[in-house]
Design an enzyme around this catalytic site. Sequence first.
Site, short mmCIF file in Angstrom:
data_model
loop_
_atom_site.label_atom_id
_atom_site.label_comp_id
_atom_site.label_asym_id
_atom_site.label_seq_id
_atom_site.Cartn_x
_atom_site.Cartn_y
_atom_site.Cartn_z
N ARG A 144 0.84 -1.47 -0.01
CA ARG A 144 -0.04 0.14 0.13
C ARG A 144 0.68 1.31 0.14
O ARG A 144 1.96 1.36 0.59
CB ARG A 144 -0.73 -0.02 1.24
N ARG A 177 2.35 4.04 4.88
CA ARG A 177 1.84 4.22 6.28
C ARG A 177 2.93 3.29 7.26
O ARG A 177 3.41 2.52 6.89
CB ARG A 177 0.45 3.66 6.56
N ARG A 188 0.33 -7.20 13.75
CA ARG A 188 -1.32 -7.21 13.48
C ARG A 188 -2.02 -8.31 13.11
O ARG A 188 -2.98 -8.45 13.70
CB ARG A 188 -1.49 -6.00 12.52
#
Length: 232
Positions: A144, A177, A188
């Site tokens: 991303r 990010r 995560r």
Amino acid sequence: MDGAPLPEGPPRAFARVHALVLLGPPGAGKGTQSRQISRKFGIPEISTGVILRQAVREKSPLGLRAQVVMDAGHLVPDELVCSIVEDRISKPDCDRGFILDGFPRNTAQARFLDALLRRRKLGSALAVSVNVASDSLRKRLSGRQTCPQCGTIYNVYLHPSQKEGICDRDGAALTQRRDDSEESIRSRLSEFESLTRPVIEYYRQADLLREVDGNGSPEAVTTQLFSVLKDL
Ligand SMILES: [Zn+2]
């Protein structure tokens, strides 16, 4: 607004099912999907993450408490998250049902939600799990890239910009990010496996679980979600 159709009102099932719980690993597109459901059925979308971040920004009593915990590097305790949810769902816009994103994150929170719905004599919860293969999650998360200028989101693997690392629209250098670093992704995903996977099993055992294939395009996932909700 972008010409989205007017909300049709909650499906019949919301007479029985009052709380829709969207479950899935990070990178499954839960935020996008819960927005679609919220629009279609005209029910509010409740994200505990959004509420917490807002409370922190506004320095409300809740925000200050949460800030202390997070500064110490801990997860916000169940008791605090649960009271946020209890408070939020007592607002009148939740009378016809609501959709939760980011809650319940563990089975203790799932039990709390059940008890809360019962105490308020509301319908039950229904969980929908968006299933995505872990390889494809890793690609989605680690690939991303965002344009700091216009906010366009790209993905190195799935939909790259025409020129590597450069925004197609305005030529700005794309950024990643911090959340999306390899190490953070691993942690995560493992948090999801250890805490949230049991929540999926909790709802499965109660026969309150539906599942959709989250490997396709966001539009394809939305179509499946709408059809699962219609079949209730
Ligand atoms: Zn841009």
